[in-house]
Design a protein around this motif. Sequence first.
Motif, PDB file in Angstrom:
ATOM      1  N   SER A 165     -10.078  25.052 -33.047  1.00  0.00           N
ATOM      2  CA  SER A 165      -9.404  25.982 -33.959  1.00  0.00           C
ATOM      3  C   SER A 165      -7.901  25.967 -33.735  1.00  0.00           C
ATOM      4  N   PHE A 166      -7.503  25.897 -32.472  1.00  0.00           N
ATOM      5  CA  PHE A 166      -6.082  25.838 -32.120  1.00  0.00           C
ATOM      6  C   PHE A 166      -5.429  24.575 -32.672  1.00  0.00           C
ATOM      7  N   ILE A 167      -6.069  23.434 -32.482  1.00  0.00           N
ATOM      8  CA  ILE A 167      -5.521  22.160 -32.964  1.00  0.00           C
ATOM      9  C   ILE A 167      -5.406  22.174 -34.484  1.00  0.00           C
ATOM     10  N   LEU A 168      -6.426  22.668 -35.159  1.00  0.00           N
ATOM     11  CA  LEU A 168      -6.420  22.723 -36.619  1.00  0.00           C
ATOM     12  C   LEU A 168      -5.302  23.624 -37.136  1.00  0.00           C
ATOM     13  N   LEU A 169      -5.189  24.836 -36.587  1.00  0.00           N
ATOM     14  CA  LEU A 169      -4.169  25.773 -37.053  1.00  0.00           C
ATOM     15  C   LEU A 169      -2.767  25.273 -36.718  1.00  0.00           C
ATOM     16  N   THR A 170      -2.615  24.625 -35.570  1.00  0.00           N
ATOM     17  CA  THR A 170      -1.320  24.052 -35.200  1.00  0.00           C
ATOM     18  C   THR A 170      -0.842  23.063 -36.251  1.00  0.00           C
ATOM     19  N   ASN A 171      -1.747  22.203 -36.725  1.00  0.00           N
ATOM     20  CA  ASN A 171      -1.394  21.222 -37.757  1.00  0.00           C
ATOM     21  C   ASN A 171      -1.135  21.878 -39.108  1.00  0.00           C
ATOM     22  N   ILE A 172      -1.908  22.910 -39.422  1.00  0.00           N
ATOM     23  CA  ILE A 172      -1.717  23.626 -40.692  1.00  0.00           C
ATOM     24  C   ILE A 172      -0.338  24.281 -40.738  1.00  0.00           C
ATOM     25  N   ILE A 173       0.114  24.807 -39.606  1.00  0.00           N
ATOM     26  CA  ILE A 173       1.432  25.442 -39.535  1.00  0.00           C
ATOM     27  C   ILE A 173       2.539  24.391 -39.487  1.00  0.00           C
ATOM     28  N   PHE A 174       2.300  23.312 -38.746  1.00  0.00           N
ATOM     29  CA  PHE A 174       3.327  22.292 -38.525  1.00  0.00           C
ATOM     30  C   PHE A 174       3.693  21.522 -39.800  1.00  0.00           C
ATOM     31  N   LEU A 175       2.710  21.104 -40.567  1.00  0.00           N
ATOM     32  CA  LEU A 175       2.961  20.215 -41.710  1.00  0.00           C
ATOM     33  C   LEU A 175       3.942  20.788 -42.739  1.00  0.00           C
ATOM     34  N   PRO A 176       3.719  22.004 -43.258  1.00  0.00           N
ATOM     35  CA  PRO A 176       4.693  22.534 -44.229  1.00  0.00           C
ATOM     36  C   PRO A 176       6.081  22.746 -43.633  1.00  0.00           C
TER      37      PRO A 176
ATOM     38  N   ILE B 233      12.105  24.988 -34.802  1.00  0.00           N
ATOM     39  CA  ILE B 233      11.077  25.959 -35.203  1.00  0.00           C
ATOM     40  C   ILE B 233       9.738  25.267 -35.406  1.00  0.00           C
ATOM     41  N   THR B 234       9.754  24.062 -36.010  1.00  0.00           N
ATOM     42  CA  THR B 234       8.496  23.335 -36.235  1.00  0.00           C
ATOM     43  C   THR B 234       7.804  23.011 -34.917  1.00  0.00           C
ATOM     44  N   ALA B 235       8.605  22.764 -33.878  1.00  0.00           N
ATOM     45  CA  ALA B 235       8.039  22.410 -32.574  1.00  0.00           C
ATOM     46  C   ALA B 235       7.266  23.575 -31.952  1.00  0.00           C
ATOM     47  N   TRP B 236       7.535  24.782 -32.441  1.00  0.00           N
ATOM     48  CA  TRP B 236       6.856  25.965 -31.913  1.00  0.00           C
ATOM     49  C   TRP B 236       5.564  26.284 -32.667  1.00  0.00           C
ATOM     50  N   SER B 237       5.123  25.366 -33.536  1.00  0.00           N
ATOM     51  CA  SER B 237       3.914  25.607 -34.319  1.00  0.00           C
ATOM     52  C   SER B 237       2.683  25.826 -33.441  1.00  0.00           C
ATOM     53  N   SER B 238       2.611  25.117 -32.308  1.00  0.00           N
ATOM     54  CA  SER B 238       1.458  25.279 -31.421  1.00  0.00           C
ATOM     55  C   SER B 238       1.463  26.652 -30.741  1.00  0.00           C
ATOM     56  N   THR B 239       2.649  27.116 -30.365  1.00  0.00           N
ATOM     57  CA  THR B 239       2.759  28.442 -29.756  1.00  0.00           C
ATOM     58  C   THR B 239       2.427  29.531 -30.777  1.00  0.00           C
ATOM     59  N   ILE B 240       2.910  29.339 -32.000  1.00  0.00           N
ATOM     60  CA  ILE B 240       2.606  30.290 -33.079  1.00  0.00           C
ATOM     61  C   ILE B 240       1.102  30.334 -33.337  1.00  0.00           C
ATOM     62  N   ALA B 241       0.473  29.147 -33.406  1.00  0.00           N
ATOM     63  CA  ALA B 241      -0.964  29.067 -33.652  1.00  0.00           C
ATOM     64  C   ALA B 241      -1.745  29.759 -32.533  1.00  0.00           C
TER      65      ALA B 241
ATOM     66  N   ILE C 184      -1.747  12.654 -32.111  1.00  0.00           N
ATOM     67  CA  ILE C 184      -2.032  12.671 -33.550  1.00  0.00           C
ATOM     68  C   ILE C 184      -1.223  13.748 -34.257  1.00  0.00           C
ATOM     69  N   TRP C 185      -0.960  14.848 -33.556  1.00  0.00           N
ATOM     70  CA  TRP C 185      -0.152  15.931 -34.129  1.00  0.00           C
ATOM     71  C   TRP C 185       1.234  15.430 -34.528  1.00  0.00           C
ATOM     72  N   HIS C 186       1.725  14.393 -33.852  1.00  0.00           N
ATOM     73  CA  HIS C 186       3.035  13.823 -34.162  1.00  0.00           C
ATOM     74  C   HIS C 186       3.011  12.875 -35.364  1.00  0.00           C
ATOM     75  N   LEU C 187       1.849  12.687 -35.971  1.00  0.00           N
ATOM     76  CA  LEU C 187       1.688  11.685 -37.032  1.00  0.00           C
ATOM     77  C   LEU C 187       2.775  11.727 -38.110  1.00  0.00           C
ATOM     78  N   PRO C 188       3.135  12.891 -38.668  1.00  0.00           N
ATOM     79  CA  PRO C 188       4.176  12.893 -39.701  1.00  0.00           C
ATOM     80  C   PRO C 188       5.505  12.308 -39.230  1.00  0.00           C
ATOM     81  N   ILE C 189       5.802  12.476 -37.942  1.00  0.00           N
ATOM     82  CA  ILE C 189       7.064  11.977 -37.401  1.00  0.00           C
ATOM     83  C   ILE C 189       7.087  10.453 -37.376  1.00  0.00           C
ATOM     84  N   TRP C 190       5.897   9.836 -37.264  1.00  0.00           N
ATOM     85  CA  TRP C 190       5.826   8.376 -37.238  1.00  0.00           C
ATOM     86  C   TRP C 190       6.443   7.761 -38.499  1.00  0.00           C
ATOM     87  N   PHE C 191       6.267   8.464 -39.621  1.00  0.00           N
ATOM     88  CA  PHE C 191       6.731   7.905 -40.897  1.00  0.00           C
ATOM     89  C   PHE C 191       8.241   8.068 -41.092  1.00  0.00           C
TER      90      PHE C 191
END
Length: 266
Positions: A13-24, A48-56, A169-176
């Motif tokens: 749940s944490f990993i999923l919510l972290t990605n949901i917050i991070f992407l937008p 701020i985006t880097a804090w998505s995991s803490t927020i989640a 995998i959480w860093h995936l958007p940064i790869w592009f």
Amino acid sequence: MNREKKLKKPVASFILLTNIIFLPLFFLVGAAHMLGFPTWVVDVMFCITAWSSTIAFAVLFKKIYPGQSFIQFVKEKFKHKLKFSVIFTAITIQALIFLLILFIVSNNSEVDSIFTVSSWGMLIYFFFKNLLSGPLGEELGWRGFAQIELQKKHSPLKASIIIGFWWGIWHLPIWFTTGLAGIDFIKYILFFMIAIMSTKIVMTAFYNLNQNLIIPIIIHQFFNFFIGLINGNLLDLIMYNAIFYLVIAVVIIIINPKKVLYGNVR
């Protein structure tokens, strides 16, 4: 009285919510950059985006640990006295890796300066920007919670591999945003994941030796900081880091000091 239900799969749940917050948030950073916002504004947004995991983690906390205090949980992660030997060893290893990569790049580089910063002011700014846009925002969720939670069911080594994979995998958007394509892009992803997962194992070992979240924060900080200081080919830099951190991870796995990776870890 109704008790609040506890999450059955808190880490997932944490990993999923972290990605949901991070992407937008990440896409907003990209939009701000494309629209020509000042660099400092883009930097703040990226932090701020880097804090998505803490927020989640903060959002899910009451469902993961019903009846517990979030503030008290955070304090617990820093309560153990820091051991100089642990910090010194970790930083020394990373400094040696940095110097080895610097030596390799300097011997193969044709650029005027081997460093990406040209003044003490820029160096200090770069250091604190990295601290805010990575270690401080990521470590509580990924290490302080997810790693420790998985260690309740798996060995620290196995937990590190699992969390290291999903952290990568959480860093995936940064790869592009690297500008790489084709085989170079595939190589970058491979080396990036090796570097991330190897560093995760190193973090876990040193964290379990001291049980203070400052340890993985320091390791994370210097990983980002050192790689960003060298003015070299991005693919080469991530490849060198992947190789050297993998070697260190393997050595630590073999030595397994005080059984920190597989054994009786408190």
